[in-house]
Write a protein that holds these residues in place. Sequence first.
Motif, mmCIF file in Angstrom:
data_model
loop_
_atom_site.group_PDB
_atom_site.id
_atom_site.type_symbol
_atom_site.label_atom_id
_atom_site.label_comp_id
_atom_site.label_asym_id
_atom_site.label_seq_id
_atom_site.Cartn_x
_atom_site.Cartn_y
_atom_site.Cartn_z
ATOM 1 N N GLN A 150 -43.197 49.042 -43.113
ATOM 2 C CA GLN A 150 -44.568 48.737 -42.725
ATOM 3 C C GLN A 150 -45.505 49.844 -43.220
ATOM 4 N N VAL A 151 -46.671 49.441 -43.646
ATOM 5 C CA VAL A 151 -47.700 50.381 -44.088
ATOM 6 C C VAL A 151 -48.962 50.096 -43.290
ATOM 7 N N ASP A 152 -49.563 51.127 -42.778
ATOM 8 C CA ASP A 152 -50.834 51.002 -42.077
ATOM 9 C C ASP A 152 -51.933 51.614 -42.934
ATOM 10 N N LEU A 153 -53.061 50.920 -42.990
ATOM 11 C CA LEU A 153 -54.212 51.374 -43.762
ATOM 12 C C LEU A 153 -55.413 51.512 -42.837
ATOM 13 N N VAL A 154 -56.091 52.645 -42.945
ATOM 14 C CA VAL A 154 -57.264 52.887 -42.116
ATOM 15 C C VAL A 154 -58.431 53.280 -43.010
ATOM 16 N N GLU A 155 -59.502 52.473 -42.949
ATOM 17 C CA GLU A 155 -60.691 52.746 -43.757
ATOM 18 C C GLU A 155 -61.709 53.552 -42.952
ATOM 19 N N SER A 156 -62.557 54.247 -43.686
ATOM 20 C CA SER A 156 -63.684 54.941 -43.073
ATOM 21 C C SER A 156 -64.769 55.099 -44.116
ATOM 22 N N GLY A 157 -65.969 55.455 -43.661
ATOM 23 C CA GLY A 157 -67.037 55.764 -44.594
ATOM 24 C C GLY A 157 -68.114 54.711 -44.736
ATOM 25 N N GLY A 158 -67.963 53.592 -44.074
ATOM 26 C CA GLY A 158 -69.005 52.582 -44.161
ATOM 27 C C GLY A 158 -70.262 53.016 -43.435
ATOM 28 N N GLY A 159 -71.315 52.226 -43.586
ATOM 29 C CA GLY A 159 -72.560 52.538 -42.908
ATOM 30 C C GLY A 159 -73.708 51.767 -43.500
ATOM 31 N N SER A 160 -74.913 52.208 -43.184
ATOM 32 C CA SER A 160 -76.123 51.563 -43.675
ATOM 33 C C SER A 160 -76.844 52.489 -44.630
ATOM 34 N N VAL A 161 -77.362 51.929 -45.693
ATOM 35 C CA VAL A 161 -78.050 52.716 -46.712
ATOM 36 C C VAL A 161 -79.114 51.847 -47.358
ATOM 37 N N GLN A 162 -80.128 52.468 -47.903
ATOM 38 C CA GLN A 162 -81.144 51.732 -48.625
ATOM 39 C C GLN A 162 -80.681 51.451 -50.045
ATOM 40 N N ALA A 163 -81.252 50.427 -50.631
ATOM 41 C CA ALA A 163 -80.926 50.079 -52.004
ATOM 42 C C ALA A 163 -81.145 51.281 -52.915
ATOM 43 N N GLY A 164 -80.194 51.473 -53.826
ATOM 44 C CA GLY A 164 -80.236 52.624 -54.717
ATOM 45 C C GLY A 164 -79.448 53.806 -54.210
ATOM 46 N N GLY A 165 -79.036 53.751 -52.964
ATOM 47 C CA GLY A 165 -78.286 54.848 -52.361
ATOM 48 C C GLY A 165 -76.804 54.783 -52.668
ATOM 49 N N SER A 166 -76.053 55.703 -52.047
ATOM 50 C CA SER A 166 -74.617 55.827 -52.304
ATOM 51 C C SER A 166 -73.842 55.930 -50.996
ATOM 52 N N LEU A 167 -72.604 55.485 -51.058
ATOM 53 C CA LEU A 167 -71.650 55.647 -49.971
ATOM 54 C C LEU A 167 -70.281 55.871 -50.586
ATOM 55 N N ARG A 168 -69.411 56.571 -49.860
ATOM 56 C CA ARG A 168 -68.025 56.704 -50.290
ATOM 57 C C ARG A 168 -67.113 56.222 -49.180
ATOM 58 N N LEU A 169 -66.288 55.247 -49.521
ATOM 59 C CA LEU A 169 -65.301 54.721 -48.589
ATOM 60 C C LEU A 169 -63.960 55.421 -48.826
#
Length: 127
Positions: A1-20
Amino acid sequence: QVDLVESGGGSVQAGGSLRLSCTASGRTFSIYTMAWFRQAAGKEREFVAAIRRDGDSTYYTDSVKGRFTISRENAQNTVYLQMNILKPEDTAVYYCAAAPGIFRDWLKVKDGEYNYWGQGTQVTVSS
């Protein structure tokens, strides 16, 4: 079994950046290909990007080419999705996925080809 946990989402204005980020635990030695998918409200889940175990090969859906970058740190069992120049149409729940594979057959773009999934992280881009 493998468990995956994401993080890094959120809200941003157009043209901005995020890293997941997505960190795997468990039988991580069985993972060969890791990928990101996304699902917008009322739409089917779609492929975004994938990366081979050695990190030397990547693949992107056309709509994110030149804006998103997938990478991985195997020592940390982590895959990243750097998202730049975000657009409102990038708004979705983003899912990390992992699958076994081999060198010559690493690329998988259909969600049915992935054995393991994270819980998803919301990305919202406002105009």
